[in-house]
Design an enzyme around this catalytic site. Structure first.
Site, PDB file in Angstrom:
ATOM      1  N   PHE A   1       0.946  -1.098  -0.016  1.00  0.00           N
ATOM      2  CA  PHE A   1       0.014  -0.058  -0.034  1.00  0.00           C
ATOM      3  C   PHE A   1       0.702   1.389  -0.025  1.00  0.00           C
ATOM      4  CE2 PHE A   1       0.864   0.298   4.716  1.00  0.00           C
ATOM      5  CZ  PHE A   1       0.885   1.528   5.003  1.00  0.00           C
TER       6      PHE A   1
ATOM      7  N   LYS B   1      -0.977  -7.366  -9.218  1.00  0.00           N
ATOM      8  CA  LYS B   1      -2.057  -7.322  -7.844  1.00  0.00           C
ATOM      9  C   LYS B   1      -1.605  -6.238  -6.986  1.00  0.00           C
ATOM     10  CE  LYS B   1      -2.969  -8.537  -4.362  1.00  0.00           C
ATOM     11  NZ  LYS B   1      -3.304  -7.414  -3.256  1.00  0.00           N
TER      12      LYS B   1
ATOM     13  N   ARG C   1      -5.682  -1.635  -0.497  1.00  0.00           N
ATOM     14  CA  ARG C   1      -5.950  -0.419   0.321  1.00  0.00           C
ATOM     15  C   ARG C   1      -6.107   0.839  -0.544  1.00  0.00           C
ATOM     16  NH1 ARG C   1      -2.433  -1.406   5.612  1.00  0.00           N
ATOM     17  NH2 ARG C   1      -1.676  -3.363   4.591  1.00  0.00           N
TER      18      ARG C   1
ATOM     19  N   SER D   1       5.181  -6.640   3.649  1.00  0.00           N
ATOM     20  CA  SER D   1       5.808  -7.262   4.566  1.00  0.00           C
ATOM     21  C   SER D   1       6.688  -8.394   4.667  1.00  0.00           C
ATOM     22  CB  SER D   1       4.707  -7.169   5.808  1.00  0.00           C
ATOM     23  OG  SER D   1       3.739  -8.206   5.523  1.00  0.00           O
TER      24      SER D   1
ATOM     25  N   CYS E   1       9.550   2.065   3.721  1.00  0.00           N
ATOM     26  CA  CYS E   1      10.214   0.812   3.910  1.00  0.00           C
ATOM     27  C   CYS E   1      11.806   1.269   4.100  1.00  0.00           C
ATOM     28  CB  CYS E   1      10.261  -0.093   2.850  1.00  0.00           C
ATOM     29  SG  CYS E   1      10.953   0.268   1.300  1.00  0.00           S
TER      30      CYS E   1
ATOM     31  N   GLU F   1       9.104  -4.007  13.061  1.00  0.00           N
ATOM     32  CA  GLU F   1       8.690  -2.861  12.299  1.00  0.00           C
ATOM     33  C   GLU F   1       7.408  -2.139  12.721  1.00  0.00           C
ATOM     34  OE1 GLU F   1       7.371  -3.883   8.335  1.00  0.00           O
ATOM     35  OE2 GLU F   1       8.905  -2.345   7.540  1.00  0.00           O
TER      36      GLU F   1
HETATM   37  P1  NAD Z   1       1.379  -6.469   3.099  1.00  0.00           P
HETATM   38  O1  NAD Z   1       2.501  -7.573   3.206  1.00  0.00           O
HETATM   39  O2  NAD Z   1       0.386  -6.412   4.145  1.00  0.00           O
HETATM   40  O3  NAD Z   1       0.797  -6.537   1.690  1.00  0.00           O
HETATM   41  C1  NAD Z   1       1.732  -6.655   0.694  1.00  0.00           C
HETATM   42  C2  NAD Z   1       0.746  -7.191  -0.477  1.00  0.00           C
HETATM   43  O4  NAD Z   1       0.634  -8.672  -0.185  1.00  0.00           O
HETATM   44  C3  NAD Z   1      -0.616  -6.862  -0.879  1.00  0.00           C
HETATM   45  O5  NAD Z   1      -0.860  -6.687  -2.323  1.00  0.00           O
HETATM   46  C4  NAD Z   1      -1.671  -7.547  -0.307  1.00  0.00           C
HETATM   47  O6  NAD Z   1      -2.728  -7.608  -0.716  1.00  0.00           O
HETATM   48  C5  NAD Z   1      -0.858  -9.072  -0.103  1.00  0.00           C
HETATM   49  N1  NAD Z   1      -1.117  -9.766   0.941  1.00  0.00           N
HETATM   50  C6  NAD Z   1      -1.544  -9.267   2.057  1.00  0.00           C
HETATM   51  N2  NAD Z   1      -1.785 -10.447   2.898  1.00  0.00           N
HETATM   52  C7  NAD Z   1      -1.443 -11.504   2.136  1.00  0.00           C
HETATM   53  C8  NAD Z   1      -1.466 -13.032   2.655  1.00  0.00           C
HETATM   54  N3  NAD Z   1      -1.796 -13.560   3.737  1.00  0.00           N
HETATM   55  N4  NAD Z   1      -1.205 -13.898   1.416  1.00  0.00           N
HETATM   56  C9  NAD Z   1      -1.103 -13.545   0.470  1.00  0.00           C
HETATM   57  N5  NAD Z   1      -0.948 -12.188   0.017  1.00  0.00           N
HETATM   58  C10 NAD Z   1      -1.173 -11.182   1.110  1.00  0.00           C
HETATM   59  O7  NAD Z   1       2.388  -5.056   2.987  1.00  0.00           O
HETATM   60  P2  NAD Z   1       1.648  -3.824   3.251  1.00  0.00           P
HETATM   61  O8  NAD Z   1       1.227  -3.338   4.553  1.00  0.00           O
HETATM   62  O9  NAD Z   1       0.811  -3.434   2.106  1.00  0.00           O
HETATM   63  O10 NAD Z   1       2.964  -2.812   2.862  1.00  0.00           O
HETATM   64  C11 NAD Z   1       3.947  -2.373   4.162  1.00  0.00           C
HETATM   65  C12 NAD Z   1       5.064  -3.581   4.282  1.00  0.00           C
HETATM   66  O11 NAD Z   1       5.856  -3.496   2.852  1.00  0.00           O
HETATM   67  C13 NAD Z   1       6.195  -3.008   5.092  1.00  0.00           C
HETATM   68  O12 NAD Z   1       6.573  -4.265   6.007  1.00  0.00           O
HETATM   69  C14 NAD Z   1       7.117  -2.329   4.446  1.00  0.00           C
HETATM   70  O13 NAD Z   1       8.406  -2.255   4.942  1.00  0.00           O
HETATM   71  C15 NAD Z   1       7.433  -3.121   3.053  1.00  0.00           C
HETATM   72  N6  NAD Z   1       7.811  -2.540   1.822  1.00  0.00           N
HETATM   73  C16 NAD Z   1       9.020  -3.090   1.607  1.00  0.00           C
HETATM   74  C17 NAD Z   1       9.803  -2.382   0.376  1.00  0.00           C
HETATM   75  C18 NAD Z   1      11.007  -2.979   0.294  1.00  0.00           C
HETATM   76  O14 NAD Z   1      11.369  -2.606  -0.910  1.00  0.00           O
HETATM   77  N7  NAD Z   1      11.687  -3.730   1.047  1.00  0.00           N
HETATM   78  C19 NAD Z   1       8.988  -1.356  -0.005  1.00  0.00           C
HETATM   79  C20 NAD Z   1       7.901  -1.056   0.292  1.00  0.00           C
HETATM   80  C21 NAD Z   1       7.068  -1.632   1.307  1.00  0.00           C
END
Ligand code: NAD
Length: 498
Positions: free
Chosen positions: A149, A173, A177, A226, A281, A383
């Site tokens: 998101f 995908k 949010r 995450s 991130c 985090e």
């Molecule tokens: P998230 O892991 O909740 O969601 C990411 C994606 O995974 C979304 O598209 C979501 O629909 C999907 N998803 C969520 N739960 C799932 C499940 N149980 N099974 C399969 N798919 C699922 O992350 P978020 O809250 O959208 O984003 C924030 C996180 O992303 C933070 O941890 C941040 O550090 C990380 N982030 C990392 C980077 C990087 O390059 N390392 C960059 C941006 C964000």
């Protein structure tokens, strides 16, 4: 109210699964849109469209593919303000910050315009008697991206622009949010001349993600989100035989040496710790001053700055940061502050009770600052992803370096110092993927690669830059000989160059 379906085969299609979620407008707390959650069958329909479109797209010469990218860039710049406003309304970050989100994505589109050059292979004339050897990079076919998101323009563009430029068809995908901007980007790609089916957007949750991971015709999956989900997707995708790269969570440290310019260090911590409400991130969430005197000066300077942060609605021109993404996330961040207090950290600035006048239902909180955080505390280990900065005091440079190295995450890190030797030693020894020297958020530019180490990144290749071309193509090597160069008779031993 807006109603987001999917974008399949070059057009918007309504969701058919009967499942949907709410998209909020964090600055008011209202539901702004409904977003459909794709079923396995809807993901399969997107893959069918992608499969049908991909061979002709891969056969389109790379200069023409680059021209589509150029046209897209022109259109995205035309609609820049509109895109930034939708992004700010769905995510909660300020419009000014939303423009940065978009810009860092468009820079990867600019990089992808170089695809004719980036895809050039290697050639060796006369590698053996009458033998020429060459390599080429070919598209994988249908590939997918699953994005978080917090950068709803930048990360979808980091994923889809290089993949499409390489000749693949793409299934995106986005986060459920804030799916508005990814849908608008797909429309702009169509307007730019991308053939229908080359870029598809399926909205949804775990069901859509699992359908992507299980689909036999998807060759590669790129994920950002995450760490627990990154790990799940990496494991499941790899065991299904796909090429997978997953980028996860972070806990980014900033080491402040005694010789650092303290005012610059404080400015850096305020921007990198609290910008975008800490939902980055690459946000700095841990400040590590070296020596008691450095720590005392730092904390004394930080307190008034954190207290005077301007929090406002996303559309406000002078807010430092806006609301958090959802009420659930706001609660999670506030809960972490409670945990920190229970663990014995000293809460120097408490932003938990901040209310935004006129926007009482929005998902706001003020900046929080903890001092005397220690390495065994949950607020240090986990985090938080909110406007909460922890100060962990280190006695020596070595102790600060060890903190960053021992942490399970290894996304970004920074050192603030005037000492070239210390900076050089730090850059060489720190076990983190992206390092800043007097730069708090060292996000590499589009023509370098982006990726964390340890439990911030799973897979071998990084995002954007040269690694994106490697990730989205496979190498084929051709050894050729013509009849005039061939000897008579069968060869029974393995040919060598002896
Ligand atoms: P998230 O892991 O909740 O969601 C990411 C994606 O995974 C979304 O598209 C979501 O629909 C999907 N998803 C969520 N739960 C799932 C499940 N149980 N099974 C399969 N798919 C699922 O992350 P978020 O809250 O959208 O984003 C924030 C996180 O992303 C933070 O941890 C941040 O550090 C990380 N982030 C990392 C980077 C990087 O390059 N390392 C960059 C941006 C964000």
């Amino acid at each position: 109210m807006l109603d987001y379906g999917h974008f399949i085969g070059g057009k918007h299609v309504k969701g058919a699964s009967g499942r949907a979620g709410d998209v909020f407008q964090p600055m008011t707390g209202e539901v702004r849109a409904k977003v459909a959650f794709a079923s396995k069958a809807e993901v399969a329909a997107a893959v069918e469209n992608a499969k049908a479109a991909q061979p002709a797209w891969a056969a389109t010469n790379p200069q023409r593919r680059a021209r589509v990218m150029m046209k897209f860039l022109e259109l995205a710049n035309r609609d820049y303000d509109k895109l930034a406003e939708v992004l700010a309304r769905e995510h909660g970050k300020t419009v000014a910050d939303a423009k940065g989100d978009l810009q860092r994505g468009l820079e990867v589109v600019e990089f992808s315009i170089g695809i004719p050059h980036l895809l050039k292979g290697e050639y060796t004339e006369g590698a053996g008697p009458g033998i020429d050897l060459y390599s080429m990079r070919q598209a994988l076919g249908v590939v997918a991206g699953i994005t978080p998101f917090n950068f709803p323009a930048m990360i979808p563009l980091w994923k889809c622009a290089p993949a499409i430029a390489c000749g693949n068809a793409f299934i995106l995908k986005p986060s459920e949010r804030d799916p508005g901007v990814p849908m608008m980007l797909a429309e702009l790609f169509m307007e730019a001349g991308l053939p229908a089916g080359v870029l598809n957007v399926v909205n949804g949750d775990k069901e859509a993600v699992d359908a992507i991971l299980e689909h036999p015709d998807i060759q590669a999956v790129g994920f950002v989100g995450s760490t627990p989900i990154a790990e799940y997707i990496y494991g499941k995708g790899c065991s299904a035989g796909k090429r997978v790269q997953c980028f996860g969570g972070a806990k980014n440290h900033m080491i402040i040496m005694p010789d650092a310019d303290m005012d610059q260090a404080v400015d850096a911590l305020i921007g990198a710790g609290y910008g975008s409400a800490g939902e980055r991130c690459m946000a700095v969430s841990v400040a590590v001053p070296v020596g008691q005197k450095t720590a005392d000066i730092l904390v004394e300077k930080l307190i008034p700055r954190v207290e005077s942060l301007k929090i406002g609605p996303s559309t406000s021109a002078d807010a430092d940061f806006g609301p958090l993404v959802t009420a659930a996330h706001l609660k999670k961040v506030k809960d972490y502050v409670d945990i920190g207090i229970k663990e014995g950290a000293k809460l120097k600035v408490d932003g938990r009770n901040f209310k935004m006048q006129g926007y009482e239902n929005g998902f706001y909180m003020g900046g929080c600052l903890f001092d005397d955080v220690t390495r065994d505390m949950r607020i240090y280990k986990e985090e938080i992803f909110g406007p909460v900065l922890s100060v962990v005091r280190a006695k020596t440079y070595e102790e600060g370096l060890k903190l960053a190295n021992d942490h399970e995450y290894g996304n970004g890190v920074a050192i603030f110092t005037r000492d070239g030797d210390a900076a050089r030693d730090f850059a060489a020894k720190v076990q983190v993927g992206m390092v800043g020297v007097n730069v708090p958020i060292p996000v590499p530019l589009a023509y370098y690669t982006f990726g964390g180490w340890k439990r911030s990144g799973f897979g071998d290749l990084n995002q954007h830059g040269p690694d994106s071309v490697r990730f989205y193509t496979k190498t084929k090597t051709v050894t050729s000989r013509w009849p005039s160069g061939m000897k008579e008779g069968a060869e029974f031993v393995i040919p060598t160059m002896k």
